[in-house]
Design an enzyme around this catalytic site. Structure first.
Site, PDB file in Angstrom:
ATOM      1  N   ASP A 153     -17.700 -12.692 -21.924  1.00  0.00           N
ATOM      2  CA  ASP A 153     -18.247 -12.728 -20.562  1.00  0.00           C
ATOM      3  C   ASP A 153     -19.739 -13.005 -20.542  1.00  0.00           C
ATOM      4  O   ASP A 153     -20.221 -13.906 -19.845  1.00  0.00           O
ATOM      5  CB  ASP A 153     -17.955 -11.403 -19.841  1.00  0.00           C
ATOM      6  CG  ASP A 153     -16.485 -11.066 -19.814  1.00  0.00           C
ATOM      7  OD1 ASP A 153     -15.669 -11.997 -19.943  1.00  0.00           O
ATOM      8  OD2 ASP A 153     -16.148  -9.881 -19.677  1.00  0.00           O
ATOM      9  N   LYS A 185     -10.597 -12.776 -16.022  1.00  0.00           N
ATOM     10  CA  LYS A 185     -10.912 -13.024 -17.426  1.00  0.00           C
ATOM     11  C   LYS A 185     -10.434 -14.393 -17.894  1.00  0.00           C
ATOM     12  O   LYS A 185     -11.163 -15.115 -18.586  1.00  0.00           O
ATOM     13  CB  LYS A 185     -10.272 -11.927 -18.289  1.00  0.00           C
ATOM     14  CG  LYS A 185     -10.706 -11.965 -19.744  1.00  0.00           C
ATOM     15  CD  LYS A 185     -12.127 -11.452 -19.884  1.00  0.00           C
ATOM     16  CE  LYS A 185     -12.568 -11.376 -21.315  1.00  0.00           C
ATOM     17  NZ  LYS A 185     -13.862 -10.692 -21.471  1.00  0.00           N
ATOM     18  N   SER A 195     -21.544 -14.148 -22.944  1.00  0.00           N
ATOM     19  CA  SER A 195     -21.851 -15.402 -23.630  1.00  0.00           C
ATOM     20  C   SER A 195     -21.630 -16.601 -22.712  1.00  0.00           C
ATOM     21  O   SER A 195     -22.449 -17.531 -22.678  1.00  0.00           O
ATOM     22  CB  SER A 195     -21.000 -15.535 -24.891  1.00  0.00           C
ATOM     23  OG  SER A 195     -21.278 -14.494 -25.801  1.00  0.00           O
ATOM     24  N   GLU A 224       4.237 -11.108  -5.971  1.00  0.00           N
ATOM     25  CA  GLU A 224       3.117 -11.282  -6.898  1.00  0.00           C
ATOM     26  C   GLU A 224       3.415 -10.808  -8.308  1.00  0.00           C
ATOM     27  O   GLU A 224       2.691 -11.162  -9.251  1.00  0.00           O
ATOM     28  CB  GLU A 224       1.871 -10.555  -6.369  1.00  0.00           C
ATOM     29  CG  GLU A 224       1.935  -9.033  -6.336  1.00  0.00           C
ATOM     30  CD  GLU A 224       2.521  -8.460  -5.054  1.00  0.00           C
ATOM     31  OE1 GLU A 224       2.109  -7.357  -4.656  1.00  0.00           O
ATOM     32  OE2 GLU A 224       3.406  -9.113  -4.456  1.00  0.00           O
ATOM     33  N   GLY A 233       0.823  -1.201   0.000  1.00  0.00           N
ATOM     34  CA  GLY A 233       0.000   0.000   0.000  1.00  0.00           C
ATOM     35  C   GLY A 233       0.853   1.244   0.000  1.00  0.00           C
ATOM     36  O   GLY A 233       2.050   1.191   0.287  1.00  0.00           O
ATOM     37  N   CYS A 283       5.299  -6.075   1.718  1.00  0.00           N
ATOM     38  CA  CYS A 283       5.652  -4.656   1.683  1.00  0.00           C
ATOM     39  C   CYS A 283       4.972  -3.918   2.846  1.00  0.00           C
ATOM     40  O   CYS A 283       5.339  -4.124   3.993  1.00  0.00           O
ATOM     41  CB  CYS A 283       5.311  -4.061   0.320  1.00  0.00           C
ATOM     42  SG  CYS A 283       6.156  -2.492  -0.013  1.00  0.00           S
ATOM     43  N   TYR A 284       3.972  -3.082   2.573  1.00  0.00           N
ATOM     44  CA  TYR A 284       3.264  -2.428   3.677  1.00  0.00           C
ATOM     45  C   TYR A 284       2.663  -3.464   4.620  1.00  0.00           C
ATOM     46  O   TYR A 284       2.614  -3.260   5.840  1.00  0.00           O
ATOM     47  CB  TYR A 284       2.163  -1.511   3.144  1.00  0.00           C
ATOM     48  CG  TYR A 284       1.477  -0.720   4.241  1.00  0.00           C
ATOM     49  CD1 TYR A 284       1.952   0.534   4.612  1.00  0.00           C
ATOM     50  CD2 TYR A 284       0.379  -1.240   4.924  1.00  0.00           C
ATOM     51  CE1 TYR A 284       1.340   1.253   5.635  1.00  0.00           C
ATOM     52  CE2 TYR A 284      -0.238  -0.530   5.940  1.00  0.00           C
ATOM     53  CZ  TYR A 284       0.253   0.712   6.300  1.00  0.00           C
ATOM     54  OH  TYR A 284      -0.350   1.412   7.325  1.00  0.00           O
ATOM     55  N   HIS A 307       7.889  -7.699  -3.582  1.00  0.00           N
ATOM     56  CA  HIS A 307       6.565  -8.067  -4.116  1.00  0.00           C
ATOM     57  C   HIS A 307       6.663  -9.404  -4.855  1.00  0.00           C
ATOM     58  O   HIS A 307       7.066  -9.433  -6.027  1.00  0.00           O
ATOM     59  CB  HIS A 307       6.048  -6.977  -5.049  1.00  0.00           C
ATOM     60  CG  HIS A 307       5.572  -5.756  -4.333  1.00  0.00           C
ATOM     61  ND1 HIS A 307       4.261  -5.601  -3.922  1.00  0.00           N
ATOM     62  CD2 HIS A 307       6.240  -4.643  -3.938  1.00  0.00           C
ATOM     63  CE1 HIS A 307       4.135  -4.426  -3.303  1.00  0.00           C
ATOM     64  NE2 HIS A 307       5.311  -3.827  -3.291  1.00  0.00           N
TER      65      HIS A 307
END
Length: 544
Positions: A258, A400, A260, A202, A75, A102-103, A200
């Site tokens: 999406d 997605k 569909s 990620e 953050g 991190c934060y 990080h």
């Protein structure tokens, strides 16, 4: 309508979570721009997780969620500032593993009795330990969380983005890894299963970060990794049947993947209780309306109403330039058309939408919280408060790529589910400024040429999303012996995993030259072509 998820859940009764008996990880968000990537890494490893703003997570709500582990995100705040965010106290008292990033590491240290130093405290004559970008950490101690991944004395590449740093560890913690700017870059309390990293894991720039997170979820938290799209499909079908009962459902088709996938999933769950409505807004790509109607009526045999409302939408959008106003007009008009169509299918109690998890995350801004609204989404922020339908949003927990995997699990053709994303507001947000029929016709022709060339060069599947933007400027050109004064357009093509971050696609200049030549020669109204090389962040994928 309030633009927060708690209010939306109360007002529109979205379908319950489809996690069933699966293990859960809770991610508490402190405002990092890459928090969503944490969730992506976990889900790639078959672990269901949710992201909650730190200040929307009461003790009771956390206990009810029943996480097997908790991750504290990064953050922008400094824990040394008065009133800066803190994790709920129960996080450290409920006996589950905690991983601070991190934060998240810094607030964990501060809350457990350690100390964090602000970069403003430059007591040693240096920059206070700030690190941004690629860095390396030295692994100095073995830990269960690094088992099979990093060994003592190894030097590992990571991605740093911090000004503050930990300067004193809480009781029971030891150092696992350190960098030149962070002596406590990786810390652990193995007994309590608390871990913190200044870097990080990620992001892709930490090459083994995904495996580190998997070690946390699987080896430390004991997650089995059994959350798959096949299990999601079966559990969501059961949830839909429970939520809907014998009521009728209307599903709005946009022509994209999406909506569909939403329609096919619903049809599998409730059969002819579902009626799809395809609203031709006048903002679709070339020949898209015919393709959608043919696919759902003839291939899937799903009841479908094709409503041509292009005059209504274009009239209401006339003279409107503000992108947020466009989205609100389109959302409100979309629901109004639905209201007018319900008489044809009898009383419908539910409206189904293809809302995705990034839509929900990007559209939420909690007062006093860390998040900011990037843009409102057609599927979320544009719904009028007086909407008479209850919502069915079976994809609102998915990213997605997970929707595409669900489409495959439902038996949909890979060529269809791999189609590039197309926004709910359609071409309206690819024409900055006022929308006119003339501009739409120009844009459709240019977009068709661009996608034809991408496919003919075998590049379609390598690109996340590609489209043309018709710019609200005219430029001087020369064609033959005459002077032209026509529109400029921008080509956009990006690579991405989930749409949360993106890089521009590195086309050869010869390809761009061929596309530009075709557009200028074949599309009256365009005399200049540019290529957008902006990444996300700082830009967004769409222009509006």
């Amino acid at each position: 309508m309030q633009n927060d998820s708690a209010a939306a859940q109360t007002a529109h009764e979205p379908i319950p979570s489809a996690t069933g008996h699966h293990d859960r990880i809770l991610i508490l968000d402190f405002g990092s721009q890459v928090t969503q990537l944490i969730a992506r890494r976990l889900r790639e490893n078959g672990v269901y997780c949710e992201i909650w703003p730190f200040n929307a997570a009461s003790d009771e709500r956390i206990y009810d969620f029943g996480p097997k582990g908790i991750i504290l995100s990064g953050g922008p705040a400094s824990v040394t500032d008065a009133g800066s965010p803190r994790a709920p106290d129960c996080v450290f008292a409920m006996g589950v593993p905690v991983f601070g990033i991190c934060y998240g590491q810094q607030t964990m240290v501060e809350q457990l009795g350690g100390k964090v130093e602000s970069h403003h405290a430059e007591t040693d004559g240096t920059d206070g330990g700030r690190e941004f970008g690629r860095a390396h950490i030295d692994i100095v101690t073995a830990s269960p969380i690094t088992d099979g991944l990093w060994t003592v004395s190894a030097k590992e590449q990571v991605w740093m983005s911090h000004g503050d740093r930990v300067t004193k560890l809480p009781a029971g913690f030891s150092v696992i890894g350190q960098s030149s700017g962070a002596p406590y870059a990786f810390i652990a309390n193995d007994e309590r299963r608390f871990y913190g990293v200044q870097f990080h894991p990620e992001v892709v720039h930490t090459p083994h970060g995904g495996q580190l997170l998997k070690n946390f979820t699987h080896k430390i938290c004991g997650c089995s990794g059994d959350w798959t799209m096949e299990s999601f499909r079966d559990e969501m079908i059961a949830k839909i049947r429970k939520q809907v009962g014998k009521e009728r459902v209307i599903c709005g088709l946009s022509g994209g993947v999406d909506s569909s996938v939403t329609a096919v999933l619903l049809h599998e769950a409730i059969g002819d209780q579902l009626t799809c409505i395809y609203v031709d807004t006048g903002l679709m790509r070339a020949n898209e309306s015919q393709q959608v109607v043919s696919l759902f009526r003839e291939h899937y045999n799903i009841p479908l109403i094709h409503e041509d409302a292009s005059d209504l939408f274009l009239t209401r959008l006339a003279g409107v330039s503000d992108p947020e106003t466009k989205r609100k007009i389109i959302g409100a008009s979309f629901i109004e058309v639905f209201d007018n169509c319900t008489a044809r299918v009898g009383d419908a109690a539910f409206l189904a939408q293809g809302t995705l998890y990034p839509d929900v995350i990007e559209s939420v801004s909690f007062t006093g919280g860390p998040s900011v609204t990037i843009k409102s989404h057609h599927n979320v922020g544009g719904l009028p408060e007086g909407m008479k339908f209850k919502l069915v949003e079976p994809l609102r927990e998915l990213f997605k790529d997970e929707v595409r995997a669900l489409g495959i699990a439902l038996g949909m053709h890979p060529d269809f589910v791999k189609r590039h994303p197309f926004p709910g507001p359609g071409l309206a947000i690819r024409i900055p400024g006022e929308i006119t029929r003339e501009k739409l016709d120009i844009l459709r022709k240019a977009d068709t040429i661009y996608l034809e060339e991408i496919r003919s060069h075998g590049l379609y599947d390598a690109i996340w999303q590609a489209f043309v933007v018709l710019l609200p400027v005219r430029t001087v050109g020369v064609m033959g012996d005459g002077r032209t004064y026509d529109y400029a357009c921008a080509l956009r093509a990006v690579t991405s995993t989930d749409g949360m971050t993106a890089d521009y696609f590195p086309f050869d200049h010869s390809f761009l030259g061929k596309v530009a030549t075709r557009i200028i020669n074949e599309v009256p109204g365009i005399n200049r072509v540019t290529y957008d090389i902006t990444s996300k962040p700082p830009g967004t994928i769409e222009w509006e």
